[in-house]
Design an enzyme around this catalytic site. Structure first.
Site, PDB file in Angstrom:
ATOM      1  N   SER A  35      49.138  -2.926 -62.364  1.00  0.00           N
ATOM      2  CA  SER A  35      49.767  -2.775 -61.031  1.00  0.00           C
ATOM      3  C   SER A  35      48.905  -3.432 -59.950  1.00  0.00           C
ATOM      4  O   SER A  35      49.403  -3.808 -58.893  1.00  0.00           O
ATOM      5  CB  SER A  35      49.925  -1.285 -60.698  1.00  0.00           C
ATOM      6  OG  SER A  35      48.641  -0.683 -60.582  1.00  0.00           O
ATOM      7  N   ALA A  83      41.121   3.726 -63.202  1.00  0.00           N
ATOM      8  CA  ALA A  83      42.528   3.554 -62.826  1.00  0.00           C
ATOM      9  C   ALA A  83      42.923   4.514 -61.712  1.00  0.00           C
ATOM     10  O   ALA A  83      42.928   5.738 -61.896  1.00  0.00           O
ATOM     11  CB  ALA A  83      43.419   3.777 -64.056  1.00  0.00           C
ATOM     12  N   SER A 126      33.855   7.963 -54.718  1.00  0.00           N
ATOM     13  CA  SER A 126      33.657   7.116 -53.541  1.00  0.00           C
ATOM     14  C   SER A 126      32.917   7.882 -52.456  1.00  0.00           C
ATOM     15  O   SER A 126      33.084   9.093 -52.305  1.00  0.00           O
ATOM     16  CB  SER A 126      35.030   6.671 -53.015  1.00  0.00           C
ATOM     17  OG  SER A 126      34.905   6.066 -51.744  1.00  0.00           O
ATOM     18  N   TYR A 151      44.032   9.186 -49.872  1.00  0.00           N
ATOM     19  CA  TYR A 151      43.195   8.508 -50.880  1.00  0.00           C
ATOM     20  C   TYR A 151      41.873   9.263 -51.025  1.00  0.00           C
ATOM     21  O   TYR A 151      41.473   9.641 -52.130  1.00  0.00           O
ATOM     22  CB  TYR A 151      42.916   7.054 -50.480  1.00  0.00           C
ATOM     23  CG  TYR A 151      41.712   6.475 -51.178  1.00  0.00           C
ATOM     24  CD1 TYR A 151      40.483   6.374 -50.522  1.00  0.00           C
ATOM     25  CD2 TYR A 151      41.792   6.083 -52.502  1.00  0.00           C
ATOM     26  CE1 TYR A 151      39.362   5.882 -51.181  1.00  0.00           C
ATOM     27  CE2 TYR A 151      40.674   5.589 -53.174  1.00  0.00           C
ATOM     28  CZ  TYR A 151      39.463   5.498 -52.497  1.00  0.00           C
ATOM     29  OH  TYR A 151      38.354   5.028 -53.154  1.00  0.00           O
ATOM     30  N   LYS A 155      40.098  11.703 -54.230  1.00  0.00           N
ATOM     31  CA  LYS A 155      38.756  11.572 -54.808  1.00  0.00           C
ATOM     32  C   LYS A 155      38.056  12.940 -54.790  1.00  0.00           C
ATOM     33  O   LYS A 155      37.416  13.348 -55.758  1.00  0.00           O
ATOM     34  CB  LYS A 155      37.921  10.541 -54.042  1.00  0.00           C
ATOM     35  CG  LYS A 155      38.367   9.102 -54.233  1.00  0.00           C
ATOM     36  CD  LYS A 155      38.280   8.669 -55.700  1.00  0.00           C
ATOM     37  CE  LYS A 155      38.696   7.227 -55.881  1.00  0.00           C
ATOM     38  NZ  LYS A 155      38.751   6.813 -57.302  1.00  0.00           N
ATOM     39  N   PHE A 180      29.538   3.158 -52.874  1.00  0.00           N
ATOM     40  CA  PHE A 180      29.566   2.808 -51.457  1.00  0.00           C
ATOM     41  C   PHE A 180      30.467   1.576 -51.345  1.00  0.00           C
ATOM     42  O   PHE A 180      31.622   1.664 -51.798  1.00  0.00           O
ATOM     43  CB  PHE A 180      28.122   2.731 -50.923  1.00  0.00           C
ATOM     44  CG  PHE A 180      27.637   4.147 -50.652  1.00  0.00           C
ATOM     45  CD1 PHE A 180      27.372   4.998 -51.717  1.00  0.00           C
ATOM     46  CD2 PHE A 180      27.553   4.646 -49.360  1.00  0.00           C
ATOM     47  CE1 PHE A 180      26.999   6.333 -51.495  1.00  0.00           C
ATOM     48  CE2 PHE A 180      27.167   5.969 -49.130  1.00  0.00           C
ATOM     49  CZ  PHE A 180      26.907   6.812 -50.193  1.00  0.00           C
ATOM     50  N   ARG A 297      39.347   0.126 -36.076  1.00  0.00           N
ATOM     51  CA  ARG A 297      40.424   0.483 -37.019  1.00  0.00           C
ATOM     52  C   ARG A 297      40.448   2.003 -37.138  1.00  0.00           C
ATOM     53  O   ARG A 297      39.416   2.632 -37.337  1.00  0.00           O
ATOM     54  CB  ARG A 297      40.156  -0.150 -38.374  1.00  0.00           C
ATOM     55  CG  ARG A 297      41.197   0.148 -39.431  1.00  0.00           C
ATOM     56  CD  ARG A 297      40.965  -0.658 -40.702  1.00  0.00           C
ATOM     57  NE  ARG A 297      39.695  -0.315 -41.340  1.00  0.00           N
ATOM     58  CZ  ARG A 297      39.296  -0.851 -42.497  1.00  0.00           C
ATOM     59  NH1 ARG A 297      40.023  -1.778 -43.104  1.00  0.00           N
ATOM     60  NH2 ARG A 297      38.141  -0.489 -43.030  1.00  0.00           N
TER      61      ARG A 297
HETATM   62  C1  WQD Z   1      34.096  -2.278 -44.136  1.00  0.00           C
HETATM   63  C2  WQD Z   1      33.781  -2.532 -42.665  1.00  0.00           C
HETATM   64  C3  WQD Z   1      35.648  -2.169 -41.220  1.00  0.00           C
HETATM   65  C4  WQD Z   1      38.102  -5.440 -42.682  1.00  0.00           C
HETATM   66  C5  WQD Z   1      37.068   1.299 -48.010  1.00  0.00           C
HETATM   67  C6  WQD Z   1      37.419   2.608 -48.655  1.00  0.00           C
HETATM   68  C7  WQD Z   1      36.400   2.912 -49.719  1.00  0.00           C
HETATM   69  C8  WQD Z   1      36.394   1.775 -50.685  1.00  0.00           C
HETATM   70  C9  WQD Z   1      35.997   0.488 -49.959  1.00  0.00           C
HETATM   71  C10 WQD Z   1      37.935   2.011 -52.506  1.00  0.00           C
HETATM   72  C11 WQD Z   1      34.403  -1.489 -41.737  1.00  0.00           C
HETATM   73  C12 WQD Z   1      35.217  -3.632 -41.192  1.00  0.00           C
HETATM   74  C13 WQD Z   1      37.072  -4.532 -42.501  1.00  0.00           C
HETATM   75  C14 WQD Z   1      38.402  -6.376 -41.646  1.00  0.00           C
HETATM   76  C15 WQD Z   1      36.600  -5.473 -40.340  1.00  0.00           C
HETATM   77  N1  WQD Z   1      37.672   1.624 -51.262  1.00  0.00           N
HETATM   78  N2  WQD Z   1      36.339  -4.574 -41.357  1.00  0.00           N
HETATM   79  N3  WQD Z   1      37.624  -6.354 -40.504  1.00  0.00           N
HETATM   80  O1  WQD Z   1      36.683   0.957 -45.043  1.00  0.00           O
HETATM   81  O2  WQD Z   1      34.178   0.968 -45.583  1.00  0.00           O
HETATM   82  O3  WQD Z   1      35.824   1.423 -47.381  1.00  0.00           O
HETATM   83  O4  WQD Z   1      37.003   0.269 -48.957  1.00  0.00           O
HETATM   84  O5  WQD Z   1      37.189   2.509 -53.296  1.00  0.00           O
HETATM   85  O6  WQD Z   1      36.758   4.102 -50.377  1.00  0.00           O
HETATM   86  O7  WQD Z   1      37.369   3.616 -47.683  1.00  0.00           O
HETATM   87  O8  WQD Z   1      35.622  -0.871 -46.466  1.00  0.00           O
HETATM   88  O9  WQD Z   1      35.747  -3.326 -46.423  1.00  0.00           O
HETATM   89  O10 WQD Z   1      37.682  -1.978 -45.449  1.00  0.00           O
HETATM   90  O11 WQD Z   1      35.514  -2.080 -44.230  1.00  0.00           O
HETATM   91  O12 WQD Z   1      35.934  -5.472 -39.297  1.00  0.00           O
HETATM   92  O13 WQD Z   1      39.348  -7.228 -41.729  1.00  0.00           O
HETATM   93  O14 WQD Z   1      34.351  -3.784 -42.291  1.00  0.00           O
HETATM   94  O15 WQD Z   1      35.998  -1.738 -39.903  1.00  0.00           O
HETATM   95  O16 WQD Z   1      33.511  -1.280 -40.670  1.00  0.00           O
HETATM   96  P1  WQD Z   1      35.571   0.659 -45.986  1.00  0.00           P
HETATM   97  P2  WQD Z   1      36.213  -2.128 -45.662  1.00  0.00           P
END
Ligand code: WQD
Length: 340
Positions: A35, A83, A126, A151, A155, A180, A297
């Site tokens: 998926s 998964a 996570s 989500y 977890k 992380f 965001r």
């Molecule tokens: C990182 C930083 C954004 C995109 C999430 C989930 C976590 C894991 C990883 C699954 C933040 C900034 C992002 C963009 C930006 N997922 N950003 N512009 O939100 O820390 O974690 O993804 O396992 O569980 O919560 O990761 O990469 O989305 O964001 O400025 O277009 O980059 O604001 O500060 P995040 P991210």
């Protein structure tokens, strides 16, 4: 007993873990419903490791089909459970999809573990379980907070289910790894992150912008109380993360842990801002990135990074790659898939 089931093993982290497990001498069976991944990832794994993992196309929400498919593999000694649906924003829009897949799928998998005596279980958790931490870095003693997305709630619920099941089931041992922010790709550029559609995460958005797939990166806010105003995360190389799974599986097999349920922070212990990731990317790729600062965001954590003392002491593991290694490998992968 070195045969391991990887659910979601064709995904970003699963595929990198399959490679590290095979290089460590394990046999790998991948169960994936495709998926959020593609069958070509198997080719990449084979190219790197010289061996093609067994692949089962199934969905953990379909217990009977999974039970049937595993009849061929009654010698599995452990499971690494990747998964799950993982898009924070999507989970807010479709919570039931997340509870069916992430919780229903887990409950079916635990029944399969009992039926097939798969007693060593590693769970893909996570740092999202911590919410917005009051104190940094976060340790495993940092209290979890009410998740700010379905989500994140799945977890937290999954960790509770696994703790209760481990404590109630004599032979069942579990390690939850609290990831992380995994980024980067294998040095061969044969496997990497393949987000479907518009990437939600920072690193693939950066590389797609540099490759001309996206016009510009939006930096979500530069008014946080941080070194440069942009949010802080603990970015970890996906290969370092994959190696942490190998270490965790070895520790379960050695039966050296004091308790049947354990959880560890898997990060580098270093917090990096969005601007630092952009600076690293420009340095390692030689590409000047087009970006603009926009509003924050919704739901973003201002800053979070790990204390990884426990993983180092108990799993005998620590991250080896730095941010430049991560951005360099992410760009190599993007150039490969964009034919640049
Ligand atoms: C990182 C930083 C954004 C995109 C999430 C989930 C976590 C894991 C990883 C699954 C933040 C900034 C992002 C963009 C930006 N997922 N950003 N512009 O939100 O820390 O974690 O993804 O396992 O569980 O919560 O990761 O990469 O989305 O964001 O400025 O277009 O980059 O604001 O500060 P995040 P991210």
């Amino acid at each position: 007993m070195h045969k391991v089931l990887l659910t979601g093993g064709l995904g970003f982290i699963g595929s990198h873990t399959a490679v590290e497990l095979m290089e460590a001498g394990f046999d790998v069976v991948i169960l994936d419903n495709l998926s959020n991944s593609s069958i070509e990832v198997l080719d990449g794994i084979e190219k790197i490791s010289g061996k093609r993992p067994v692949f089962i196309q199934q969905d953990l929400e379909d217990y009977d089909s999974c039970f049937e498919a595993l009849q061929q593999h009654k010698d599995l000694s452990g499971v690494i459970h990747f998964a799950a649906s993982k898009a924070v924003g999507e989970s807010v829009e479709f919570p039931i999809k997340y509870y069916n897949n992430n919780i229903g799928g887990l409950l079916n998998l635990l029944k399969l573990c009992r039926e097939y005596s798969m007693f060593n279980f590693i769970f893909s958790s996570s740092c999202t379980v911590y919410g917005i931490p009051d104190v940094l870095p976060v340790t495993e003693s940092t209290p979890t907070k009410k998740a700010n997305s379905p989500y994140g709630a799945t977890k937290q619920m999954a960790e509770t289910i696994l703790e209760d099941y481990s404590n109630a089931t004599k032979d069942f041992h579990c390690i939850a790894l609290r990831y992380f922010n995994p980024i980067g790709s294998h040095e061969s550029a044969e496997i990497g992150e393949l987000p479907l559609g518009v990437p939600a995460n920072l690193m693939p958005f950066i590389t797609q912008t540099a490759a001309g797939v996206r016009p510009k990166l939006k930096v979500f806010g530069n008014d946080y109380q941080t070194k440069d105003g942009t949010a802080i995360r603990d970015y970890i190389h996906v290969v370092d993360l994959a190696k942490a799974h190998v270490q965790a599986l070895k520790k379960l097999q050695e039966e050296v842990l004091q308790t049947r349920y354990n959880f560890y922070n898997i990060g580098t212990g270093k917090g990096c801002s969005v601007m630092e990731v952009i600076d690293s990317f420009e340095r390692t790729s030689g590409v000047t990135l087009a970006y603009e600062v926009t509003a924050r965001r919704k739901g973003d954590v201002p800053a979070i990074f790990a204390d990884t003392t426990l993983a180092k002491e108990v799993l005998d593991w620590e991250a080896q790659y730095d941010l430049d290694d991560m951005t360099r490998s992410a760009w190599n992968w993007q150039r490969k898939i964009s034919n640049l």
